[in-house]
Motif scaffolding. Structure first.
Motif, short mmCIF file in Angstrom:
data_model
loop_
_atom_site.label_atom_id
_atom_site.label_comp_id
_atom_site.label_asym_id
_atom_site.label_seq_id
_atom_site.Cartn_x
_atom_site.Cartn_y
_atom_site.Cartn_z
N ASP A 75 16.66 13.98 -33.34
CA ASP A 75 17.40 14.96 -32.55
C ASP A 75 17.36 14.67 -31.05
OD1 ASP A 75 18.20 16.71 -34.70
OD2 ASP A 75 16.09 17.28 -34.83
N SER A 76 16.26 14.08 -30.58
CA SER A 76 16.12 13.80 -29.15
C SER A 76 15.17 12.64 -28.95
CB SER A 76 15.61 15.03 -28.40
OG SER A 76 15.38 14.73 -27.03
N VAL A 77 15.46 11.85 -27.94
CA VAL A 77 14.57 10.76 -27.52
C VAL A 77 14.12 11.06 -26.09
CG1 VAL A 77 14.30 8.29 -27.13
CG2 VAL A 77 15.82 9.11 -28.96
N SER A 78 12.82 11.17 -25.90
CA SER A 78 12.31 11.36 -24.54
C SER A 78 12.12 10.01 -23.88
CB SER A 78 10.99 12.14 -24.54
OG SER A 78 9.89 11.30 -24.84
N MET A 79 12.34 9.98 -22.57
CA MET A 79 12.15 8.77 -21.78
C MET A 79 11.40 9.15 -20.52
SD MET A 79 15.95 7.02 -22.10
CE MET A 79 16.76 6.91 -23.69
N TYR A 80 10.74 8.17 -19.93
CA TYR A 80 10.09 8.42 -18.65
C TYR A 80 11.14 8.57 -17.56
CZ TYR A 80 5.69 6.84 -20.75
OH TYR A 80 4.58 6.71 -21.54
N TYR A 81 10.82 9.40 -16.59
CA TYR A 81 11.63 9.49 -15.38
C TYR A 81 10.78 9.04 -14.22
CZ TYR A 81 15.04 11.27 -12.02
OH TYR A 81 15.97 11.37 -11.02
N ASN A 82 11.09 7.85 -13.71
CA ASN A 82 10.40 7.34 -12.53
C ASN A 82 11.05 7.97 -11.30
OD1 ASN A 82 8.80 5.73 -14.15
ND2 ASN A 82 10.08 3.90 -13.89
N ALA A 83 10.43 9.03 -10.81
CA ALA A 83 11.08 9.87 -9.79
C ALA A 83 10.96 9.31 -8.38
CB ALA A 83 10.50 11.28 -9.83
N GLY A 84 10.21 8.25 -8.19
CA GLY A 84 10.09 7.67 -6.86
C GLY A 84 9.39 6.32 -6.90
N LEU A 85 9.69 5.48 -5.93
CA LEU A 85 9.05 4.17 -5.78
C LEU A 85 8.56 4.03 -4.35
CD1 LEU A 85 11.72 1.88 -7.51
CD2 LEU A 85 9.63 2.76 -8.54
N ASP A 86 7.38 3.39 -4.17
CA ASP A 86 6.92 3.14 -2.80
C ASP A 86 7.48 1.82 -2.30
OD1 ASP A 86 5.33 1.07 -3.84
OD2 ASP A 86 3.45 2.19 -3.68
N ASP A 87 7.08 1.42 -1.10
CA ASP A 87 7.63 0.22 -0.48
C ASP A 87 7.20 -1.06 -1.20
OD1 ASP A 87 8.85 1.77 1.43
OD2 ASP A 87 7.24 1.54 2.91
N PHE A 88 6.24 -0.93 -2.10
CA PHE A 88 5.73 -2.10 -2.82
C PHE A 88 6.23 -2.13 -4.26
CE2 PHE A 88 2.90 -0.99 0.59
CZ PHE A 88 2.62 -2.20 1.20
N TYR A 114 -2.19 -3.72 -5.96
CA TYR A 114 -1.04 -2.82 -6.03
C TYR A 114 -0.19 -2.87 -4.76
CZ TYR A 114 -3.69 -0.87 -9.92
OH TYR A 114 -4.40 -0.70 -11.09
N ARG A 115 -0.82 -3.23 -3.63
CA ARG A 115 -0.11 -3.24 -2.35
C ARG A 115 -0.53 -4.50 -1.58
NH1 ARG A 115 1.57 2.20 -1.02
NH2 ARG A 115 1.32 1.81 1.20
N PRO A 116 -0.06 -5.67 -2.03
CA PRO A 116 -0.58 -6.95 -1.54
C PRO A 116 -0.35 -7.24 -0.06
CG PRO A 116 1.33 -7.29 -2.94
CD PRO A 116 0.95 -5.86 -3.09
N THR A 117 0.58 -6.54 0.58
CA THR A 117 0.82 -6.78 2.01
C THR A 117 0.51 -5.55 2.85
OG1 THR A 117 3.17 -6.21 1.76
CG2 THR A 117 2.57 -8.54 1.52
N ASP A 118 -0.24 -4.62 2.32
CA ASP A 118 -0.62 -3.42 3.06
C ASP A 118 -1.52 -3.81 4.23
OD1 ASP A 118 -2.16 -1.04 3.86
OD2 ASP A 118 -1.15 -0.07 2.18
N GLU A 119 -1.10 -3.50 5.44
CA GLU A 119 -1.83 -3.93 6.64
C GLU A 119 -3.23 -3.36 6.70
OE1 GLU A 119 0.47 -3.08 10.09
OE2 GLU A 119 2.08 -4.48 9.57
N ARG A 120 -3.43 -2.13 6.21
CA ARG A 120 -4.77 -1.54 6.22
C ARG A 120 -5.72 -2.34 5.35
NH1 ARG A 120 -3.17 4.13 3.92
NH2 ARG A 120 -1.96 2.66 2.66
N MET A 121 -5.24 -2.71 4.18
CA MET A 121 -6.09 -3.43 3.24
C MET A 121 -6.35 -4.86 3.69
SD MET A 121 -4.30 -1.96 -0.20
CE MET A 121 -3.95 -0.20 -0.35
N LEU A 122 -5.34 -5.47 4.31
CA LEU A 122 -5.53 -6.83 4.83
C LEU A 122 -6.53 -6.81 5.99
CD1 LEU A 122 -1.84 -8.11 4.74
CD2 LEU A 122 -3.73 -8.75 3.21
N TYR A 123 -6.49 -5.76 6.81
CA TYR A 123 -7.47 -5.61 7.88
C TYR A 123 -8.88 -5.46 7.29
CZ TYR A 123 -10.17 -3.55 11.68
OH TYR A 123 -11.13 -3.28 12.61
N ASN A 124 -8.99 -4.62 6.25
CA ASN A 124 -10.30 -4.43 5.60
C ASN A 124 -10.83 -5.75 5.05
OD1 ASN A 124 -10.05 -1.70 6.11
ND2 ASN A 124 -9.41 -1.17 4.03
N LYS A 125 -9.96 -6.50 4.43
CA LYS A 125 -10.36 -7.77 3.84
C LYS A 125 -10.94 -8.71 4.90
CE LYS A 125 -8.42 -11.63 1.14
NZ LYS A 125 -9.09 -11.43 -0.15
#
Length: 356
Positions: free
Chosen positions: A107-120, A338-349
């Motif tokens: 009667d019905s098929v449910s699907m995911y709704y990806n309601a938003g994407l970040d810059d990555f 998850y965020r390979p070019t995130d400036e905060r994380m690159l600074y931390n590294k």
């Protein structure tokens, strides 16, 4: 093989409509587009894909327009999308395979709704919706705003996702719909109080949002998942108002409505203790957030950041403050996945490499 009618409602969607239809037109057997008053090129664009373009006077209620669009379907199943949605290539393939193999007794098929994407490219919010429904069942849309299909019978869950790619946001539109309901003296369901709270929160009316969320939580009726997220969203409002104690209480109250804590609550509790420089307790809650396994059958909101890069980034900070540089570095590396070019994380590294 079953046949599928695509049913859409549109208004002034010239920027995104072609993108949507290009992603799905080759997968459906009929396209029905109901226009509610476009003044741009939307109708001309629609007519390039189908001659089944209909006009419907806007009533102020989305359910009316959506139900109208379903009336024009003639195929076995109805598939609905908004103009700023798309089917990504992998989901197009999955949709094709589903169509070829679907049992007509479904009667019905449910699907995911990806309601938003970040810059990555990470999904920021997803949840399930009844997305492909059997026409002969005559399912109806309910709710004036944030409407839903009232579906029953043989429902199956798929891993197909419809992805939302909105280019702009109509701030205040949904809020005005709820305020009109109040002005008209309409009764509110628990669901209405939850979504009205969301609109109030998004528009910065935190005290009113708290009131609306609390009404949802205290009502005996209503979906437990809405109540869980009402507790979490109410906690955000308390934090924005500087009321940290009620924030924490509201987060813990969310545990009433689920058998296990949710990452969305655990990460917020971790941040509460981190702000107090209680890093030991913060580490406990952030680590718990990363360890909670996702249930693919869940229908309610899931915010992946709270179980992935965000707690790992905060664990990097917390471990740094307790001088455990090795653990700090390891969690920063996990966040970078998850965020390979995130400036905060690159600074931390770069910083942490001096210590290990």
């Amino acid at each position: 093989m079953v046949t599928v009618s695509l049913c859409m409602i549109v208004k002034n969607e010239e920027e995104v409509l072609a993108r949507c239809l290009d992603s799905v037109c080759h997968l459906v057997d009929e396209i029905n587009i109901v226009d509610t008053g476009s003044t741009d090129q939307t109708i001309d664009i629609a007519k390039k894909y189908t001659d089944r373009v209909f006009h419907f006077e806007w009533t102020g209620k989305f359910k009316d327009a959506r139900n109208e669009s379903f009336k024009h379907a003639t195929m076995d199943y109805i598939f609905f999308m908004d103009a700023d949605d798309v089917l990504m290539e992998t989901d197009q393939l999955k949709f094709k395979q589903l169509k070829e193999s679907l049992d007509p007794n479904v009667d019905s098929v449910s699907m995911y709704y990806n309601a938003g994407l970040d810059d990555f490219g990470n999904v920021t919010l997803f949840y399930r919706r009844n997305r492909l429904v059997k026409r002969s069942r005559h399912f109806k849309w309910k709710g004036d705003c944030h409407n839903y299909l009232e579906v029953f019978g043989n429902v199956i869950n798929s891993d197909i996702a419809v992805t939302h790619k909105k280019s702009s946001h109509s701030t205040g539109r949904n809020l005005s719909i709820y305020e009109t309901k109040i002005k008209n003296g309409d009764s509110f369901t628990p669901r209405d109080y939850f979504y009205y709270g969301n609109e109030l929160k998004e528009n910065g009316h935190y005290e009113k949002a708290i009131e609306s969320y609390t009404k949802n939580i205290n009502m005996r009726e209503g979906w437990k998942e809405d109540k869980l997220h009402a507790c979490i969203n109410r906690a955000d409002c308390y934090r924005f108002l500087g009321d940290n104690e009620n924030e924490l209480s509201s987060l813990f109250e969310s545990f009433r409505f689920s058998s296990t804590p949710r990452a969305e609550a655990c990460s917020r509790i971790g941040f509460h203790f981190q702000q107090k420089q209680n890093y030991k307790d913060a580490i406990f809650w952030y680590k718990l957030a990363t360890q909670i396994k996702f249930d693919p059958s869940r229908w309610s909101f899931t915010y992946p950041a709270y179980s992935t890069w965000y707690p790992h980034l905060q664990l990097c900070v917390c471990y740094y403050n307790v001088l455990d540089y090795k653990s700090s570095y390891e969690h920063n590396e996990k966040a970078l996945e998850y965020r390979p070019t995130d400036e905060r994380m690159l600074y931390n590294k770069k910083l942490l490499q001096k210590y290990i």
